[in-house]
Write a protein that holds these residues in place. Sequence first.
Motif, PDB file in Angstrom:
ATOM      1  N   LYS A  14       0.823  -1.206   0.000  1.00  0.00           N
ATOM      2  CA  LYS A  14       0.000   0.000   0.000  1.00  0.00           C
ATOM      3  C   LYS A  14       0.856   1.255   0.000  1.00  0.00           C
ATOM      4  N   SER A  15       2.047   1.148   0.568  1.00  0.00           N
ATOM      5  CA  SER A  15       2.934   2.314   0.626  1.00  0.00           C
ATOM      6  C   SER A  15       3.486   2.690  -0.743  1.00  0.00           C
ATOM      7  N   LEU A  16       3.393   1.791  -1.723  1.00  0.00           N
ATOM      8  CA  LEU A  16       3.891   2.093  -3.070  1.00  0.00           C
ATOM      9  C   LEU A  16       2.837   2.803  -3.907  1.00  0.00           C
ATOM     10  N   VAL A  17       1.590   2.389  -3.767  1.00  0.00           N
ATOM     11  CA  VAL A  17       0.503   2.969  -4.560  1.00  0.00           C
ATOM     12  C   VAL A  17      -0.571   3.493  -3.614  1.00  0.00           C
ATOM     13  N   ALA A  18      -0.894   4.751  -3.731  1.00  0.00           N
ATOM     14  CA  ALA A  18      -1.841   5.370  -2.803  1.00  0.00           C
ATOM     15  C   ALA A  18      -3.204   4.712  -2.857  1.00  0.00           C
ATOM     16  N   SER A  19      -3.695   4.463  -4.057  1.00  0.00           N
ATOM     17  CA  SER A  19      -5.010   3.839  -4.216  1.00  0.00           C
ATOM     18  C   SER A  19      -4.850   2.591  -5.083  1.00  0.00           C
ATOM     19  N   ILE A  20      -4.904   1.415  -4.432  1.00  0.00           N
ATOM     20  CA  ILE A  20      -4.648   0.170  -5.151  1.00  0.00           C
ATOM     21  C   ILE A  20      -5.956  -0.485  -5.567  1.00  0.00           C
ATOM     22  N   ASP A  21      -6.029  -0.847  -6.824  1.00  0.00           N
ATOM     23  CA  ASP A  21      -7.125  -1.658  -7.349  1.00  0.00           C
ATOM     24  C   ASP A  21      -6.565  -3.051  -7.571  1.00  0.00           C
ATOM     25  N   SER A  22      -7.202  -4.066  -6.970  1.00  0.00           N
ATOM     26  CA  SER A  22      -6.682  -5.427  -7.090  1.00  0.00           C
ATOM     27  C   SER A  22      -6.622  -5.892  -8.546  1.00  0.00           C
ATOM     28  N   GLU A  23      -7.363  -5.212  -9.420  1.00  0.00           N
ATOM     29  CA  GLU A  23      -7.365  -5.577 -10.835  1.00  0.00           C
ATOM     30  C   GLU A  23      -6.602  -4.549 -11.676  1.00  0.00           C
ATOM     31  N   MET A  24      -5.511  -4.045 -11.123  1.00  0.00           N
ATOM     32  CA  MET A  24      -4.650  -3.135 -11.874  1.00  0.00           C
ATOM     33  C   MET A  24      -4.228  -3.793 -13.185  1.00  0.00           C
ATOM     34  N   THR A  25      -4.139  -3.020 -14.255  1.00  0.00           N
ATOM     35  CA  THR A  25      -3.720  -3.549 -15.545  1.00  0.00           C
ATOM     36  C   THR A  25      -2.195  -3.655 -15.598  1.00  0.00           C
ATOM     37  N   GLU A  26      -1.705  -4.359 -16.615  1.00  0.00           N
ATOM     38  CA  GLU A  26      -0.258  -4.440 -16.784  1.00  0.00           C
ATOM     39  C   GLU A  26       0.341  -3.058 -17.036  1.00  0.00           C
TER      40      GLU A  26
END
Length: 218
Positions: A105-117
Amino acid sequence: VQIRRLLNQATEFESYVSELKGENETELTLGVSSAFPLDLLTDLLTSLKNEFPKTAVHLNIEVASGEKLLLDEEVDIGIHGSLQANKNIDYRLIDTLNIPLVIAKSLVASIDSEMTENDLAKYPQVILKSTDRHSPGKDIIDETSKWYVTDQHTKKMLITKGLGWGRLPHHFVKEEINSGELVVLKTLGELNLPMYVTKLKNKPMGPVATKIWNYFND
């Protein structure tokens, strides 16, 4: 090359004779995948030392090279993952490991579990180098910047500190996933890796190798 082949044949013949006599191996090399939970081996290693105190056991921790080490006869028995069988190897299934793709979580402020490549490509990927330098990498996104590491613990440290993302065995990161420190991504699909104890077909086994081969099925 011919001399090496003759020496290998002589060694195999000596091993075969020793097996027929019921003699214990003087030494044995056990190759173990770095993804395998090593705490599952402590009872086995204790049993080997108690039952075969004169046998020197070499523990070889490998990364994505278990079958090659076995085929090259650099290890006598292997414990590693495999997604396809080699006709020259005997496999005995002992476990299946879930190896999720995780990001902090510290790398991406708002994480979507289905982030694209494409989303992931914005952040560094942490890659565990194979102990076989000719082994191709898996699940590598070409467009990313990369960290290359040689062991699972370093890979976990970089990922949990928000320096990149990558796959890690679930048992390595269970607490961090449960606490929310790491988020499991669906981007590259789920990976469930069958783990086997393996040996070369038609190669005689002494009592120590036989103990290892049968241990997880006892």
